[in-house]
Motif scaffolding. Structure first.
Motif, PDB file in Angstrom:
ATOM      1  N   LEU A 128      54.553  41.154  31.637  1.00  0.00           N
ATOM      2  CA  LEU A 128      54.176  40.537  31.819  1.00  0.00           C
ATOM      3  C   LEU A 128      54.083  39.014  31.401  1.00  0.00           C
ATOM      4  CD1 LEU A 128      53.315  40.946  27.253  1.00  0.00           C
ATOM      5  CD2 LEU A 128      51.860  41.587  29.553  1.00  0.00           C
ATOM      6  N   ALA A 129      55.748  39.051  32.331  1.00  0.00           N
ATOM      7  CA  ALA A 129      56.605  37.322  32.698  1.00  0.00           C
ATOM      8  C   ALA A 129      55.916  37.775  34.211  1.00  0.00           C
ATOM      9  CB  ALA A 129      58.311  37.992  32.425  1.00  0.00           C
ATOM     10  N   VAL A 130      54.961  38.074  34.716  1.00  0.00           N
ATOM     11  CA  VAL A 130      54.940  37.973  36.449  1.00  0.00           C
ATOM     12  C   VAL A 130      53.268  37.943  36.471  1.00  0.00           C
ATOM     13  CG1 VAL A 130      54.891  39.464  38.270  1.00  0.00           C
ATOM     14  CG2 VAL A 130      56.738  40.096  37.043  1.00  0.00           C
ATOM     15  N   GLY A 131      52.628  38.530  36.123  1.00  0.00           N
ATOM     16  CA  GLY A 131      51.299  38.197  36.017  1.00  0.00           C
ATOM     17  C   GLY A 131      51.059  38.579  37.649  1.00  0.00           C
ATOM     18  N   PRO A 132      49.643  38.492  38.735  1.00  0.00           N
ATOM     19  CA  PRO A 132      48.768  38.440  36.674  1.00  0.00           C
ATOM     20  C   PRO A 132      48.511  39.690  36.482  1.00  0.00           C
ATOM     21  CG  PRO A 132      47.535  39.078  39.624  1.00  0.00           C
ATOM     22  CD  PRO A 132      49.409  38.549  39.570  1.00  0.00           C
ATOM     23  N   LEU A 133      47.836  39.716  34.904  1.00  0.00           N
ATOM     24  CA  LEU A 133      47.620  40.317  34.170  1.00  0.00           C
ATOM     25  C   LEU A 133      46.465  41.848  34.316  1.00  0.00           C
ATOM     26  CD1 LEU A 133      49.633  38.452  31.543  1.00  0.00           C
ATOM     27  CD2 LEU A 133      50.869  40.629  32.959  1.00  0.00           C
ATOM     28  N   PHE A 134      45.829  41.340  35.405  1.00  0.00           N
ATOM     29  CA  PHE A 134      44.341  42.282  35.292  1.00  0.00           C
ATOM     30  C   PHE A 134      44.875  42.755  37.070  1.00  0.00           C
ATOM     31  CE2 PHE A 134      42.754  38.265  36.933  1.00  0.00           C
ATOM     32  CZ  PHE A 134      41.599  38.480  37.878  1.00  0.00           C
ATOM     33  N   ARG A 135      44.358  44.187  37.175  1.00  0.00           N
ATOM     34  CA  ARG A 135      43.886  44.441  38.574  1.00  0.00           C
ATOM     35  C   ARG A 135      42.253  44.150  38.913  1.00  0.00           C
ATOM     36  NH1 ARG A 135      49.343  46.347  37.120  1.00  0.00           N
ATOM     37  NH2 ARG A 135      48.334  48.670  36.084  1.00  0.00           N
ATOM     38  N   PRO A 136      41.925  44.282  39.510  1.00  0.00           N
ATOM     39  CA  PRO A 136      40.256  44.643  40.344  1.00  0.00           C
ATOM     40  C   PRO A 136      40.378  45.181  40.708  1.00  0.00           C
ATOM     41  CG  PRO A 136      40.593  42.188  40.927  1.00  0.00           C
ATOM     42  CD  PRO A 136      41.587  42.689  40.255  1.00  0.00           C
ATOM     43  N   THR A 137      39.638  46.480  41.253  1.00  0.00           N
ATOM     44  CA  THR A 137      39.785  47.306  42.290  1.00  0.00           C
ATOM     45  C   THR A 137      38.307  47.392  42.993  1.00  0.00           C
ATOM     46  OG1 THR A 137      41.583  48.878  41.328  1.00  0.00           O
ATOM     47  CG2 THR A 137      40.991  49.154  43.263  1.00  0.00           C
ATOM     48  N   LEU A 138      37.862  48.073  43.947  1.00  0.00           N
ATOM     49  CA  LEU A 138      36.706  48.206  44.131  1.00  0.00           C
ATOM     50  C   LEU A 138      36.859  49.815  45.501  1.00  0.00           C
ATOM     51  CD1 LEU A 138      33.608  47.691  44.340  1.00  0.00           C
ATOM     52  CD2 LEU A 138      34.137  45.597  46.141  1.00  0.00           C
ATOM     53  N   ALA A 139      36.131  50.634  45.180  1.00  0.00           N
ATOM     54  CA  ALA A 139      35.771  51.744  46.183  1.00  0.00           C
ATOM     55  C   ALA A 139      34.854  51.764  46.883  1.00  0.00           C
ATOM     56  CB  ALA A 139      36.399  53.146  44.698  1.00  0.00           C
ATOM     57  N   ARG A 140      33.786  51.513  47.614  1.00  0.00           N
ATOM     58  CA  ARG A 140      32.886  52.190  48.300  1.00  0.00           C
ATOM     59  C   ARG A 140      32.758  53.783  48.540  1.00  0.00           C
ATOM     60  NH1 ARG A 140      30.229  52.716  53.204  1.00  0.00           N
ATOM     61  NH2 ARG A 140      32.101  52.842  54.710  1.00  0.00           N
ATOM     62  N   ILE A 141      31.774  53.876  47.735  1.00  0.00           N
ATOM     63  CA  ILE A 141      31.226  54.587  47.270  1.00  0.00           C
ATOM     64  C   ILE A 141      30.756  55.440  49.060  1.00  0.00           C
ATOM     65  CG2 ILE A 141      30.361  57.116  46.515  1.00  0.00           C
ATOM     66  CD1 ILE A 141      33.318  56.020  44.956  1.00  0.00           C
ATOM     67  N   HIS A 142      29.789  55.259  48.986  1.00  0.00           N
ATOM     68  CA  HIS A 142      28.018  54.421  50.235  1.00  0.00           C
ATOM     69  C   HIS A 142      27.764  53.367  50.708  1.00  0.00           C
ATOM     70  CE1 HIS A 142      27.329  59.220  49.931  1.00  0.00           C
ATOM     71  NE2 HIS A 142      27.457  59.141  49.120  1.00  0.00           N
ATOM     72  N   ASP A 143      27.430  53.020  51.748  1.00  0.00           N
ATOM     73  CA  ASP A 143      26.831  51.340  51.968  1.00  0.00           C
ATOM     74  C   ASP A 143      26.864  50.870  50.462  1.00  0.00           C
ATOM     75  OD1 ASP A 143      27.612  51.597  54.650  1.00  0.00           O
ATOM     76  OD2 ASP A 143      26.279  52.032  55.595  1.00  0.00           O
ATOM     77  N   ALA A 144      25.191  52.044  49.384  1.00  0.00           N
ATOM     78  CA  ALA A 144      24.221  51.548  48.916  1.00  0.00           C
ATOM     79  C   ALA A 144      25.520  52.028  47.793  1.00  0.00           C
ATOM     80  CB  ALA A 144      23.503  51.603  48.941  1.00  0.00           C
ATOM     81  N   GLU A 145      26.396  52.248  47.075  1.00  0.00           N
ATOM     82  CA  GLU A 145      26.765  52.537  46.357  1.00  0.00           C
ATOM     83  C   GLU A 145      28.861  52.162  46.530  1.00  0.00           C
ATOM     84  OE1 GLU A 145      28.034  56.030  42.971  1.00  0.00           O
ATOM     85  OE2 GLU A 145      26.905  56.774  44.700  1.00  0.00           O
ATOM     86  N   HIS A 146      29.068  51.475  44.963  1.00  0.00           N
ATOM     87  CA  HIS A 146      30.478  51.638  45.086  1.00  0.00           C
ATOM     88  C   HIS A 146      30.994  51.505  43.391  1.00  0.00           C
ATOM     89  CE1 HIS A 146      29.503  49.008  48.614  1.00  0.00           C
ATOM     90  NE2 HIS A 146      30.545  49.247  48.938  1.00  0.00           N
ATOM     91  N   VAL A 147      32.329  51.748  42.810  1.00  0.00           N
ATOM     92  CA  VAL A 147      32.572  51.095  41.424  1.00  0.00           C
ATOM     93  C   VAL A 147      33.291  50.381  41.574  1.00  0.00           C
ATOM     94  CG1 VAL A 147      34.089  52.459  40.203  1.00  0.00           C
ATOM     95  CG2 VAL A 147      32.088  54.103  41.610  1.00  0.00           C
ATOM     96  N   PHE A 148      33.191  49.728  40.921  1.00  0.00           N
ATOM     97  CA  PHE A 148      34.087  48.499  40.454  1.00  0.00           C
ATOM     98  C   PHE A 148      35.055  48.854  39.269  1.00  0.00           C
ATOM     99  CE2 PHE A 148      34.986  44.114  38.760  1.00  0.00           C
ATOM    100  CZ  PHE A 148      36.352  43.959  39.740  1.00  0.00           C
ATOM    101  N   CYS A 149      36.640  48.516  39.501  1.00  0.00           N
ATOM    102  CA  CYS A 149      37.420  49.463  37.786  1.00  0.00           C
ATOM    103  C   CYS A 149      37.807  47.353  37.753  1.00  0.00           C
ATOM    104  CB  CYS A 149      38.322  50.787  38.689  1.00  0.00           C
ATOM    105  SG  CYS A 149      38.987  51.149  36.770  1.00  0.00           S
ATOM    106  N   LEU A 150      38.041  47.016  36.637  1.00  0.00           N
ATOM    107  CA  LEU A 150      38.787  46.050  36.315  1.00  0.00           C
ATOM    108  C   LEU A 150      40.084  46.536  35.133  1.00  0.00           C
ATOM    109  CD1 LEU A 150      39.542  43.257  36.517  1.00  0.00           C
ATOM    110  CD2 LEU A 150      37.749  42.804  34.265  1.00  0.00           C
TER     111      LEU A 150
END
Length: 184
Positions: A128-150
């Motif tokens: 909590l003292a450092v930040g940022p306090l969120f992590r966005p992650t993007l995984a490319r499954i195929h050219d036309a499919e991705h998974v975005f995790c926040l």
């Protein structure tokens, strides 16, 4: 007697050159974090599957604009003589962790690896003292499919925030890929 809307006036912006107090909810979560700083129980997360071709630059620009618009996504928590306060960082581009498929993995193996990696990220505590306090992650499954995790700490993100983030991400991305101004 309640004031009519025209009598209320504008809400004044709090100066940013003074120590900003925590909300009651943030105080509670900060206190609990002081007791057990290595727990990830207050991490909140969401994963969305994105279908269709993805313009990576527009996507990153959309996430960066959300971070610029919402100070809480740039906030971390420091303490002065044991009293917590909010520190708001200047707007910076937040790196989106990209997960790329290693050579030789079939679809089911890759999906399992993506799920495993995102689970690891969800279980990793925030400082909590450092930040940022969120992590966005993007995984490319195929050219036309991705998974975005926040993944975010609950001091800066909640269920309502997820809906707001999704709405703004969709609008900003659509605007940037269409070359128009976003309607926010």
């Amino acid at each position: 007697q309640r004031a009519r809307p025209e009598q209320r006036g504008l809400i004044e912006r709090t100066p940013r050159d003074v120590a900003l107090p925590l909300s009651f909810s943030q105080q509670r979560l900060w206190f609990l974090d002081q007791l057990e700083p290595v727990l990830a129980v207050y991490n909140v997360w969401v994963a969305w599957t994105l279908h269709g071709l993805l313009d990576g630059a527009a996507f990153e620009r959309a996430v960066a604009e959300i971070v610029r618009r919402h100070e809480v996504l740039r906030t971390h928590f420091s303490a002065i003589e044991g009293v917590p306060w909010q520190e708001i960082a200047a707007p910076e581009t937040i790196a989106i962790e990209a997960l790329e498929r290693p050579a030789g993995l079939d679809d089911s193996e890759w999906r399992a690896l993506v799920e495993q990696r995102m689970t690891e990220l969800v279980k990793r505590p925030f400082q909590l003292a450092v930040g940022p306090l969120f992590r966005p992650t993007l995984a490319r499954i195929h050219d036309a499919e991705h998974v975005f995790c926040l993944i975010a700490h609950h001091t800066v993100f909640d269920g309502w925030s997820m809906g707001r983030f999704r709405f703004e991400l969709a609008e900003l991305y659509a605007a940037y890929t269409a070359g128009r101004l976003p309607a926010l």
